[in-house]
Design a protein around this motif. Structure first.
Motif, PDB file in Angstrom:
ATOM      1  N   UNK A   1       0.682  -1.092   0.109  1.00 29.42           N
ATOM      2  CA  UNK A   1       0.149   0.066  -0.042  1.00 29.42           C
ATOM      3  C   UNK A   1       0.783   1.275  -0.068  1.00 29.42           C
ATOM      4  N   UNK A   2       1.984   1.361   0.800  1.00 23.52           N
ATOM      5  CA  UNK A   2       2.994   2.312   0.700  1.00 23.52           C
ATOM      6  C   UNK A   2       3.573   2.729  -0.622  1.00 23.52           C
ATOM      7  N   UNK A   3       3.891   1.541  -1.119  1.00 21.45           N
ATOM      8  CA  UNK A   3       4.382   1.694  -2.643  1.00 21.45           C
ATOM      9  C   UNK A   3       3.539   2.295  -3.706  1.00 21.45           C
ATOM     10  N   UNK A   4       2.355   1.699  -3.593  1.00 21.27           N
ATOM     11  CA  UNK A   4       1.188   2.158  -4.570  1.00 21.27           C
ATOM     12  C   UNK A   4       0.910   3.604  -4.372  1.00 21.27           C
ATOM     13  N   UNK A   5       0.954   4.032  -2.981  1.00 27.96           N
ATOM     14  CA  UNK A   5       0.546   5.363  -2.530  1.00 27.96           C
ATOM     15  C   UNK A   5       1.538   6.468  -2.864  1.00 27.96           C
ATOM     16  N   UNK A   6       2.959   6.006  -2.965  1.00 23.28           N
ATOM     17  CA  UNK A   6       3.949   6.831  -3.119  1.00 23.28           C
ATOM     18  C   UNK A   6       3.830   7.414  -4.517  1.00 23.28           C
ATOM     19  N   UNK A   7       4.013   9.134  -4.340  1.00 22.81           N
ATOM     20  CA  UNK A   7       3.724   9.763  -5.719  1.00 22.81           C
ATOM     21  C   UNK A   7       2.345  10.287  -5.749  1.00 22.81           C
TER      22      UNK A   7
ATOM     23  N   UNK B   1      -4.851   5.135   6.194  1.00 26.22           N
ATOM     24  CA  UNK B   1      -4.628   6.497   7.310  1.00 26.22           C
ATOM     25  C   UNK B   1      -3.064   6.475   7.482  1.00 26.22           C
ATOM     26  N   UNK B   2      -2.722   5.400   7.912  1.00 28.23           N
ATOM     27  CA  UNK B   2      -1.163   5.319   8.149  1.00 28.23           C
ATOM     28  C   UNK B   2      -0.334   5.636   6.943  1.00 28.23           C
ATOM     29  N   UNK B   3      -0.337   4.984   5.748  1.00 24.36           N
ATOM     30  CA  UNK B   3       0.208   5.398   4.652  1.00 24.36           C
ATOM     31  C   UNK B   3       0.031   6.693   4.328  1.00 24.36           C
ATOM     32  N   UNK B   4      -1.161   7.139   4.206  1.00 25.05           N
ATOM     33  CA  UNK B   4      -1.399   8.585   3.634  1.00 25.05           C
ATOM     34  C   UNK B   4      -0.392   9.472   4.871  1.00 25.05           C
ATOM     35  N   UNK B   5      -0.624   9.436   6.051  1.00 24.41           N
ATOM     36  CA  UNK B   5       0.198   9.912   6.861  1.00 24.41           C
ATOM     37  C   UNK B   5       1.705  10.110   6.695  1.00 24.41           C
ATOM     38  N   UNK B   6       2.167   8.932   6.376  1.00 27.15           N
ATOM     39  CA  UNK B   6       3.326   8.511   6.272  1.00 27.15           C
ATOM     40  C   UNK B   6       4.104   9.371   5.176  1.00 27.15           C
TER      41      UNK B   6
ATOM     42  N   UNK C   1     -23.117  -2.094   8.752  1.00 23.94           N
ATOM     43  CA  UNK C   1     -23.267  -0.560   9.152  1.00 23.94           C
ATOM     44  C   UNK C   1     -22.211  -0.226  10.113  1.00 23.94           C
ATOM     45  N   UNK C   2     -22.024  -0.903  11.249  1.00 19.18           N
ATOM     46  CA  UNK C   2     -21.065  -0.856  12.158  1.00 19.18           C
ATOM     47  C   UNK C   2     -19.834  -0.800  11.978  1.00 19.18           C
ATOM     48  N   UNK C   3     -19.588  -1.626  10.977  1.00 20.61           N
ATOM     49  CA  UNK C   3     -18.245  -1.684  10.761  1.00 20.61           C
ATOM     50  C   UNK C   3     -17.858  -0.830   9.717  1.00 20.61           C
ATOM     51  N   UNK C   4     -18.535  -0.165   8.853  1.00 23.56           N
ATOM     52  CA  UNK C   4     -18.392   1.067   8.083  1.00 23.56           C
ATOM     53  C   UNK C   4     -18.205   2.223   8.902  1.00 23.56           C
ATOM     54  N   UNK C   5     -19.076   2.304  10.138  1.00 25.13           N
ATOM     55  CA  UNK C   5     -18.978   3.394  10.913  1.00 25.13           C
ATOM     56  C   UNK C   5     -17.498   3.623  11.733  1.00 25.13           C
ATOM     57  N   UNK C   6     -17.128   2.345  11.949  1.00 24.91           N
ATOM     58  CA  UNK C   6     -15.766   2.085  12.676  1.00 24.91           C
ATOM     59  C   UNK C   6     -14.874   2.685  11.564  1.00 24.91           C
ATOM     60  N   UNK C   7     -14.780   2.310  10.335  1.00 21.42           N
ATOM     61  CA  UNK C   7     -14.065   2.650   9.338  1.00 21.42           C
ATOM     62  C   UNK C   7     -13.570   3.991   9.187  1.00 21.42           C
ATOM     63  N   UNK C   8     -15.288   4.816   9.003  1.00 27.76           N
ATOM     64  CA  UNK C   8     -15.055   6.172   8.856  1.00 27.76           C
ATOM     65  C   UNK C   8     -14.217   6.797  10.101  1.00 27.76           C
ATOM     66  N   UNK C   9     -14.689   6.441  11.384  1.00 29.78           N
ATOM     67  CA  UNK C   9     -14.056   7.026  12.559  1.00 29.78           C
ATOM     68  C   UNK C   9     -12.417   6.886  12.300  1.00 29.78           C
ATOM     69  N   UNK C  10     -11.928   5.753  11.880  1.00 32.05           N
ATOM     70  CA  UNK C  10     -10.243   5.802  11.753  1.00 32.05           C
ATOM     71  C   UNK C  10      -9.878   6.737  10.860  1.00 32.05           C
ATOM     72  N   UNK C  11     -10.754   6.914   9.726  1.00 30.92           N
ATOM     73  CA  UNK C  11     -10.346   8.028   8.808  1.00 30.92           C
ATOM     74  C   UNK C  11     -10.292   9.533   9.116  1.00 30.92           C
ATOM     75  N   UNK C  12     -11.349   9.731   9.965  1.00 31.01           N
ATOM     76  CA  UNK C  12     -11.646  11.112  10.600  1.00 31.01           C
ATOM     77  C   UNK C  12     -10.613  11.375  11.866  1.00 31.01           C
ATOM     78  N   UNK C  13      -9.974  10.127  12.392  1.00 32.04           N
ATOM     79  CA  UNK C  13      -8.801  10.559  13.394  1.00 32.04           C
ATOM     80  C   UNK C  13      -7.346  10.753  12.633  1.00 32.04           C
ATOM     81  N   UNK C  14      -7.411  10.551  11.282  1.00 31.97           N
ATOM     82  CA  UNK C  14      -6.311  10.994  10.750  1.00 31.97           C
ATOM     83  C   UNK C  14      -6.266  12.345  10.307  1.00 31.97           C
TER      84      UNK C  14
END
Length: 176
Positions: free
Chosen positions: A62-68, A106-111, A134-147
């Motif tokens: 994911x890091x390699x894909x996101x580079x650039x 989130x981790x790769x984007x921040x790095x 729906x609960x898992x989608x909400x948890x994922x959104x929370x992860x993104x919002x924390x970044x």
């Protein structure tokens, strides 16, 4: 030149998004990872698309894909999981696709300093929603919002059209 990473680009919604981006963005490179390159042959013909075989759940890949990249669009999602939840509060498959992957994004984007993330979630997400989906989608959104991201979250209802798994099923049943 702009570079966009399109996660989930080989799915029903992703294929339509890739085609539209291919038409509209003449000065952008669109990177579309897939587990099986054979499934993405229809996307390889897009002039600005680069189809790459990769495991997006692997943090290094994911890091390699996101580079650039200037932006990440996440369309990865599953609608059902046939496995019991076990230790995962939403079921292993939902947790992997909707929460763990977003932690890695989130981790790769921040790095890498990638600020722009667009994420497709679902209508009705909430921590206390009636379904694991729906609960898992909400948890994922929370992860993104924390970044620290420039984040856009889309929450569509049912998405349907030619070749989907929703109306196509009913059309097939009608034929019977």
């Amino acid at each position: 030149m702009t570079q966009i990473l399109l996660l989930g680009g080989t799915g029903f919604v992703g294929s339509a998004v890739a085609a539209e981006l291919g038409r509209r963005l003449t000065s952008a490179d669109l990177v579309i990872p897939t587990r099986r390159r054979q499934r993405a042959k229809h996307l390889a013909v897009l002039p600005s698309a680069q189809v790459v075989q990769a495991d997006i759940h692997d943090p290094q890949a994911l890091l390699e894909l996101m580079t650039g990249c200037d932006a990440v669009i996440n369309l990865v999602g599953i609608l059902q999981s046939d496995e019991p939840s076990g230790n995962a509060p939403f079921g292993r498959a939902f947790s992997r696709a909707h929460v763990e992957l977003l932690q890695k994004i989130t981790a790769a984007a921040q790095a890498l300093g990638v600020r722009r993330v667009i994420h497709v979630s679902a209508l009705g997400v909430a921590a206390d929603a009636p379904s694991c989906y729906l609960r898992s989608k909400a948890a994922g959104e929370a992860v993104l919002r924390s970044g620290d991201l420039d984040l856009t979250v889309l929450r569509p209802s049912v998405i349907f059209g030619r070749g989907d798994s929703f109306l196509t099923l009913f059309a097939g049943l009608l034929k019977i």
